[in-house]
Design a protein around this motif. Sequence first.
Motif, PDB file in Angstrom:
ATOM      1  N   GLU A  52     -10.380 -41.386   7.525  1.00  0.00           N
ATOM      2  CA  GLU A  52      -9.299 -41.856   8.382  1.00  0.00           C
ATOM      3  C   GLU A  52      -9.786 -42.067   9.813  1.00  0.00           C
ATOM      4  N   PHE A  53      -8.990 -42.787  10.582  1.00  0.00           N
ATOM      5  CA  PHE A  53      -9.164 -42.888  12.023  1.00  0.00           C
ATOM      6  C   PHE A  53      -8.111 -42.021  12.698  1.00  0.00           C
ATOM      7  N   ILE A  71      -2.072 -40.045  15.886  1.00  0.00           N
ATOM      8  CA  ILE A  71      -1.839 -40.829  14.681  1.00  0.00           C
ATOM      9  C   ILE A  71      -3.056 -40.702  13.768  1.00  0.00           C
ATOM     10  N   VAL A  72      -2.805 -40.399  12.505  1.00  0.00           N
ATOM     11  CA  VAL A  72      -3.856 -40.330  11.486  1.00  0.00           C
ATOM     12  C   VAL A  72      -3.683 -41.551  10.585  1.00  0.00           C
ATOM     13  N   ALA A 131       0.419 -37.418  13.027  1.00  0.00           N
ATOM     14  CA  ALA A 131       1.439 -38.107  12.229  1.00  0.00           C
ATOM     15  C   ALA A 131       0.739 -39.162  11.388  1.00  0.00           C
ATOM     16  N   TYR A 132       0.912 -39.084  10.082  1.00  0.00           N
ATOM     17  CA  TYR A 132       0.268 -40.043   9.180  1.00  0.00           C
ATOM     18  C   TYR A 132       0.927 -41.409   9.325  1.00  0.00           C
ATOM     19  N   ALA A 133       0.119 -42.476   9.287  1.00  0.00           N
ATOM     20  CA  ALA A 133       0.654 -43.834   9.363  1.00  0.00           C
ATOM     21  C   ALA A 133      -0.221 -44.764   8.545  1.00  0.00           C
TER      22      ALA A 133
END
Length: 210
Positions: A52-53, A71-72, A131-133
């Motif tokens: 992930e970034f 943001i993940v 927070a996953y996105a």
Amino acid sequence: MSETANPTGGPAEGGGSHNEQVRVQHVSARVPERVSRGAFSTGAIVMTGGTEFILDFIQNLSTPPSVTARIVMPHATLPQFIEALRKNLDIYRQRFGEPPALPASPAPARQPTAQEIYDELKLADDLLAGAYANGVMIGHTPSEFKFDFLTNLFPTSAVSSRVFMSVPQVPRLLQSLQSTFQQFQQRVQQQQREAQQRQNPPPDPDSGTL
């Protein structure tokens, strides 16, 4: 009213309040009350993880500076975000002209390490996990951009984090995203070449047949 872009960059319209559903083409996303007010950011740090970034949105108005949103984002989502942001900036230029440029900052004598940067930042415990996105919708007015980061999961999409940035900060954000993704691609390509070389080693020049 602001122009928005869906995760693949298509234009649409959006807006709303704490119990709203923002809509982009055939996609709707619920906005929980806890994220509806959003967080204001004056800059961002973009980091690459194994799968992930991590996008840390920073606010430099207080002392010490703080992370206002984390943001993940999966690797596959970042190029969609880059394309959506690029198109939204083009729409902004068509409507309002070139975004104002930020004043040039003096170059530091030495580039600080990531650890040194985060030693100077305030990162609240409730932001550590982020927070996953896996999607994003982007809107703008003449003075600011709004980023609604989405979790596109069953049974309904939702806004996991909302971030506001002033217009002059947005081109710099796009540059950081593009640079980080380019470095990630180069790293992946290098790993692929090394894996291929391990599977197909070159012939030993000293070996031969009698």
